[in-house]
Design a protein around this motif. Structure first.
Motif, PDB file in Angstrom:
ATOM      1  N   TYR A 185      32.384  27.355  34.272  1.00 23.30           N
ATOM      2  CA  TYR A 185      32.343  28.739  33.818  1.00 23.30           C
ATOM      3  C   TYR A 185      32.570  29.616  35.028  1.00 23.30           C
ATOM      4  O   TYR A 185      31.695  29.706  35.893  1.00 23.30           O
ATOM      5  N   HIS A 204      26.646  28.729  18.793  1.00 17.00           N
ATOM      6  CA  HIS A 204      27.073  27.592  17.959  1.00 17.00           C
ATOM      7  C   HIS A 204      25.938  26.585  17.890  1.00 17.00           C
ATOM      8  O   HIS A 204      24.989  26.648  18.672  1.00 17.00           O
ATOM      9  N   ARG A 274      29.808  28.180  37.354  1.00 18.98           N
ATOM     10  CA  ARG A 274      28.720  27.374  36.767  1.00 18.98           C
ATOM     11  C   ARG A 274      29.317  26.084  36.226  1.00 18.98           C
ATOM     12  O   ARG A 274      30.229  26.113  35.395  1.00 18.98           O
ATOM     13  N   SER A 276      28.777  22.640  34.060  1.00 17.54           N
ATOM     14  CA  SER A 276      27.870  21.984  33.119  1.00 17.54           C
ATOM     15  C   SER A 276      28.584  20.789  32.512  1.00 17.54           C
ATOM     16  O   SER A 276      29.814  20.772  32.396  1.00 17.54           O
TER      17      SER A 276
END
Ligand SMILES: O=C(O)CCC(=O)C(=O)O
Ligand SMILES: [Fe+2]
Length: 342
Positions: A185, A204, A274, A276
């Motif tokens: 991100y 979501h 970021r 993940s």
């Protein structure tokens, strides 16, 4: 309504030596978390810190490459296997482009595998980049370790429902559908051009049974806590050495809404990239997911909650296989690819 995501040491489920009482006590804590929020952190999971750090380093190196080099393994080249790289804005989780780029992986299956031979979507070989070297091995090792952990946690979830510990393995996950993503991100504006928040991932729920997420130190993951009409977004901040574990729509369906697949979203406010790594441990492609017939769930009502749900769908009225369900979802988040490869 909950105000934090609990942390559970799952050592007794993974160490291979703990007795039934210790396993059950971990399972009870998992069950309580699944009922309350559908989210928990796991520690004591046995996944090597060195393997994780190595994969993180290589992933950062990949994302630091110029975009045209990354596009050499773009998802359109992965065909129906749905593997490879997508650039920032290429995925629309809840109808709007996410502010993230990513790599899609899954179980490494060769052309001789029956599901690949049959042209089954989301099954096939991975697309690995040439740079950085070693990413392939790190991804495959990591997926193998997380698959083992997924099996152990499913045993805990079965115990938490007073089922035999192999309940899910014998019905759904002996040959799980494994999807694994590495996301980056980028830092950037907190708001999009229209003034709305520029979500890294829009609200979501996850689709399968279990998600195991490794997140770096940037933070930004939020979980929806709801009580009647009031909603509060609870932070799930990074905790060193942990995975964030959350349950997906299929476990919600199996438990008739007792274990909730809870909406979540990401906003990267850290001012830096970021990273993940969500790992999805899901039912086999051709399994038909059914409600569990168990005393622990005798009071469960399978709520008709489609108007409250982010996608307006009711997971309790599904027809067909997990593969059908997943394909419907995946086609929506990558509309362009759907028309190109499916
Ligand atoms: O990146 C994250 O922290 C969450 C990602 C996520 O929710 C997903 O991929 O389903
Ligand atoms: Fe998710």
């Amino acid at each position: 309504m909950f105000d934090r995501v609990p942390l559970i040491d799952v050592g007794a489920l993974v160490d291979g030596v703990s007795g039934r009482a210790a396993r059950r006590s971990v399972a009870e804590r998992i069950g309580a978390a699944c009922r309350e929020s559908g989210f928990f952190y796991v520690v004591g999971h046995g996944v090597g810190a060195g393997l994780q750090a190595h994969l993180e380093t290589l992933s950062r190196r990949f994302f630091a490459l110029p975009v045209d080099e990354k596009m050499a393994i773009r998802m359109a080249r992965g065909g129906a296997a749905w593997r490879g790289y997508f650039p920032v804005g290429g995925e629309l989780t809840s109808g709007r482009p996410d502010r993230k780029e990513g790599l899609y992986f899954g179980s490494e299956l060769g052309p001789e595998h029956p599901l690949v031979r049959a042209g089954t979507p989301l099954h096939g070989p991975n697309l690995f980049p040439e740079e950085p070297p070693g990413l392939r091995e790190a991804v495959l090792d990591y997926m193998a370790a997380l698959t083992r952990l997924g099996h152990s946690l499913m045993e805990g979830i079965a115990l938490s429902l007073e089922l035999e510990d192999d309940y899910f393995a014998t019905r759904y996950t002996a040959d799980p559908l494994v999807l694994f993503r590495v996301f980056n991100y980028p830092p950037g504006p907190g708001t999009a051009e229209d003034g709305r928040p520029a979500w890294g991932v829009g609200e979501h729920t996850d689709y399968g049974v279990l998600t195991l997420l490794k997140q770096d130190s940037a933070g930004g993951l939020q979980v929806k806590s709801r009580d009647g009409g009031s909603v509060r977004w609870v932070d799930a901040p990074p905790i060193d050495g942990s995975f964030v574990c959350n349950i997906g729509d299929m476990l919600d369906r199996m438990t008739r809404g007792v274990y909730r697949s809870t909406p979540h979203r990401v906003l990267n406010r850290s001012g830096r990239d970021r990273l993940s790594l969500p790992f999805f441990f899901d039912p086999g492609w051709s399994t038909e997911v059914r409600p569990i017939d168990a005393p622990a769930l005798a009071q469960a009502s399978a709520p008709e909650d489609s108007t409250e749900r982010w996608d307006g769908r009711n997971v309790h009225s599904l027809q067909g296989t997990y593969g059908d369900y997943l394909l419907g979802k995946v086609g929506k988040v990558f509309p362009e690819l759907r028309t190109q490869v499916l």
